[in-house]
Design an enzyme around this catalytic site. Structure first.
Site: not given
Length: 133
Positions: A47, A49, A117
């Site tokens: 993800f 970010d 992650d």
């Protein structure tokens, strides 16, 4: 929203972070059973970010350009869709894919990108709370 798309050198680049987090959270919460069963869950990337690149940079897996490092240290906001932001997110996805492959080939550890992650994000959160990031 779920529309996480940027323009980069004339190309449309899609990350869909929130959509991926939603699917990953449903899968994780339901332990891949029932409504949480996704036959292609291993296809989801990490993800993209802010926390994972912080820990990857701190561990020497990624190296920021001097200009980006200076901007980050000065706590300057990098606008969504800016070249640096898109590059950083894309390189983070690539770095996690490389780590996942290295875990499998060199150490026999099979993990999905979202699992790598989660591990890195949690480590980053712990270090941030401790003032180490």
């Amino acid at each position: 929203g779920f529309q996480d798309v940027a323009q980069f050198n004339g190309y449309e680049v899609a990350f869909y972070k929130r959509a991926q987090i939603f699917v990953g959270d449903v899968w994780g919460a339901l332990r891949g059973q029932g409504l949480g069963q996704f036959d292609d869950i291993a296809e989801i990337t990490m993800f993209a970010d802010y926390r994972v690149p912080q820990i990857l940079e701190a561990r020497g897996v990624m190296q920021y350009s001097p200009a980006l490092k200076d901007a980050i240290m000065a706590k300057k906001e990098i606008p969504a869709g800016a070249e640096e932001e898109v590059e950083l997110r894309a390189w983070t996805v690539q770095a996690v894919e490389e780590l996942r492959r290295e875990l499998a080939t060199a150490h026999g550890i099979q993990r999905m990108s979202i699992q790598v992650d989660w591990f890195l994000w949690e480590e980053g959160e712990r270090k941030a709370v401790a003032g180490q990031l």
